[in-house]
Enzyme design. Structure first.
Site, PDB file in Angstrom:
ATOM      1  N   LYS A  41      10.378  -7.195   7.388  1.00  0.00           N
ATOM      2  CA  LYS A  41      11.108  -6.293   6.734  1.00  0.00           C
ATOM      3  C   LYS A  41      12.798  -5.291   7.362  1.00  0.00           C
ATOM      4  O   LYS A  41      13.525  -5.577   6.382  1.00  0.00           O
ATOM      5  CB  LYS A  41      10.070  -5.496   5.938  1.00  0.00           C
ATOM      6  CG  LYS A  41      11.729  -5.223   3.638  1.00  0.00           C
ATOM      7  CD  LYS A  41      12.373  -3.258   4.467  1.00  0.00           C
ATOM      8  CE  LYS A  41      12.841  -2.942   2.955  1.00  0.00           C
ATOM      9  NZ  LYS A  41      13.769  -2.457   3.032  1.00  0.00           N
ATOM     10  N   GLU A  52      20.568  -0.483   0.344  1.00  0.00           N
ATOM     11  CA  GLU A  52      19.735   1.063   0.687  1.00  0.00           C
ATOM     12  C   GLU A  52      20.291   1.701   2.290  1.00  0.00           C
ATOM     13  O   GLU A  52      20.562   0.842   3.096  1.00  0.00           O
ATOM     14  CB  GLU A  52      18.017  -0.445   1.537  1.00  0.00           C
ATOM     15  CG  GLU A  52      17.482   1.166   1.848  1.00  0.00           C
ATOM     16  CD  GLU A  52      16.213   0.437   2.691  1.00  0.00           C
ATOM     17  OE1 GLU A  52      15.604  -0.992   2.928  1.00  0.00           O
ATOM     18  OE2 GLU A  52      15.828   1.157   3.983  1.00  0.00           O
TER      19      GLU A  52
HETATM   20  C1  MEV Z   1      13.062   0.447   5.708  1.00  0.00           C
HETATM   21  O1  MEV Z   1      14.097   0.258   4.779  1.00  0.00           O
HETATM   22  C2  MEV Z   1      12.786  -0.640   6.836  1.00  0.00           C
HETATM   23  C3  MEV Z   1      11.855   0.473   8.114  1.00  0.00           C
HETATM   24  O2  MEV Z   1      10.765   0.855   7.343  1.00  0.00           O
HETATM   25  C4  MEV Z   1      11.272  -0.642   8.886  1.00  0.00           C
HETATM   26  C5  MEV Z   1      10.384  -0.521  10.108  1.00  0.00           C
HETATM   27  O3  MEV Z   1       9.184   0.456   9.455  1.00  0.00           O
HETATM   28  O4  MEV Z   1      10.026  -1.341  11.251  1.00  0.00           O
HETATM   29  C6  MEV Z   1      12.462   1.549   8.785  1.00  0.00           C
END
Ligand code: MEV
Length: 439
Positions: free
Chosen positions: A275, A83
């Site tokens: 996540k 990612e």
């Molecule tokens: C994206 O990989 C992770 C986020 O969505 C985490 C979050 O929202 O805290 C940016």
């Protein structure tokens, strides 16, 4: 697709042929699968042996986040993740906190757990009254298995009988606790447990019980290891946070704290929030050849241990100090498994100066906290899309085979423009048209 029999028995070449023949352009596909083979045949065979039915290698970016200061020690952290913007975010957060004292970390404990699940139709008193005796037999009967681990400072810590009959008739567990030092310990734990099951069966028979009274269902480690726990935190006086995206430090700290509170209150937000933590944790776990599924399963179970799923990280603003922390369980190893086999895993561990399992827990947790800080900081200030789209733009440009010159022009153009596949396509078409006109 037709059903295939005996696929696993085919040679690698035959497997590649069978798979490629199902595509509309088999020759090109076959070549492509082969093009990702490592030129060193020995090494290639090693990779193939990690799994079954292997026909090629699957590339993932191997990145580095430099400047992670953890307990006053500077680390260069290897991260494997597909990612875009995760590594950039981790690096940025690491730099931000390095200038404010770095990460502090401590391992609370490293206890592993395993269970023998069984049914017992006899009197409960037989189990309770004989359990001390049985425990001695469990320890004695596994001496050969545990000797090496004990030499390294680990072994079986304690063994309990758990009565689960209130939930399921006749259901009991032998629940055992282990220390596995620098190994993740799955094989060690499972081997001990299977031995316990044999010892239990033999004991019951020896005491003259009907063999149908005992029914061993399974012996397996638990990936929920709430006491294999590491805590990592960053802190500084609120004023030292400085202006963040035009927001004053006090307002930023309070808004940040509200965002963390939401992740404690609402599982929909908590899942995304956690996540973001695992973006960092998993990258390090993968780069060091550890089992990210085990680490995630454990963390998400831990996140719901109080009855509702919530954030793994926490924040406090007290006496003018901003403190952001993460308490996260993770069972990691630096010996055994892929750590001895995968050449890049070996390099990752070398890059981290061959850490102990405890040190690796602190490093992976720091990466998790860094990514969590970066994500919540962006979300509560500029929004997440600004940074994401910058990285996404590169991927879109690459997918359109953009040249380096086109990429540079696109980055300038999209500084304040919305990035979508079609807007990038349009930009490239215009750019190429203009070039033709100039030519
Ligand atoms: C994206 O990989 C992770 C986020 O969505 C985490 C979050 O929202 O805290 C940016």
């Amino acid at each position: 697709m037709t059903y295939i029999t005996g696929f696993s028995k085919l040679s690698k070449d035959q497997k590649i042929e069978v798979v490629s023949s199902r595509f509309s352009n088999p020759t090109i596909v076959e070549e492509e699968f082969r093009s990702f083979h490592h030129p060193d045949e020995k090494l290639q065979s090693k990779f193939e042996e990690f799994s079954e039915n292997t026909i090629s290698n699957f590339f993932m970016p191997f990145s580095v986040a430099p400047n992670f200061m953890i307990n006053d020690h500077m680390y260069m952290v290897p991260m494997v993740i597909e990612e875009s913007s995760v590594v950039a975010a981790a690096s940025k957060a690491a730099k931000f906190w390095k200038e404010r004292g770095g990460f502090r970390a401590e391992v609370i404990d490293t206890e592993k757990i395993g269970q023998v699940h069984f049914e017992w139709k006899g009197e409960k008193s037989f189990l309770t009254e004989n359990f001390e005796d049985l425990k001695i037999k469990f320890f004695e009967g596994t001496k050969q298995i545990t000797a090496n681990m004990e030499r390294r400072g680990g072994g079986i810590s304690r063994i309990e009988l758990v009565d689960m009959t209130a939930k399921e008739p006749n259901y009991y567990q032998i629940k055992a606790y282990f220390q596995t030092v620098d190994s993740m310990g799955a094989n060690f734990v499972n081997t001990c447990l299977e031995e316990f099951a044999k010892i239990l069966k033999a004991y019951v028979a020896e005491k003259g019980h009907n063999e149908d009274d005992l029914y061993v269902i399974m012996s397996i480690l638990s990936n929920f290891t709430p006491n294999c726990l590491v805590k990592v935190w960053v802190e500084c006086p609120i004023e030292e946070l400085g202006m963040i995206e035009g927001i004053a430090p006090q307002e930023f700290a309070e808004k940040f704290a509200k965002a963390i509170k939401i992740a404690h209150l609402d599982p929909y937000r908590a899942a995304t929030h956690n996540k973001g933590i695992y973006n960092g944790v998993d990258s390090v776990v993968l780069a060091t050849g550890n089992d990210f599924r085990a680490v995630e399963a454990c963390g998400h179970t831990y996140a719901s241990k109080d009855g509702n799923y919530k954030s793994l990280s926490d924040v406090s603003i007290e006496n003018g100090i901003f403190n952001f922390s993460l308490t996260i369980p993770m069972a990691l190893g630096v010996v055994g498994g892929l750590t001895n086999l995968h050449p890049i895993v070996k390099r990752s561990l070398e890059m981290l100066e061959n850490p102990s399992a405890k040190e690796l827990m602190m490093i992976a947790a720091a990466a998790g906290l860094a990514n969590n800080f970066a994500a919540v900081k962006s979300l509560t200030t500029s929004g997440i899309q600004k940074g994401h789209m910058k990285m996404h733009l590169i991927n879109i440009l690459t997918s359109y085979n953009a040249t380096e010159e086109e990429k540079a022009a696109a980055i300038r153009h999209f500084e304040n423009e919305v990035v979508t596949f079609s807007s990038v396509r349009e930009f490239l078409d215009d750019w190429r048209d203009k070039l033709i006109v100039q030519f």
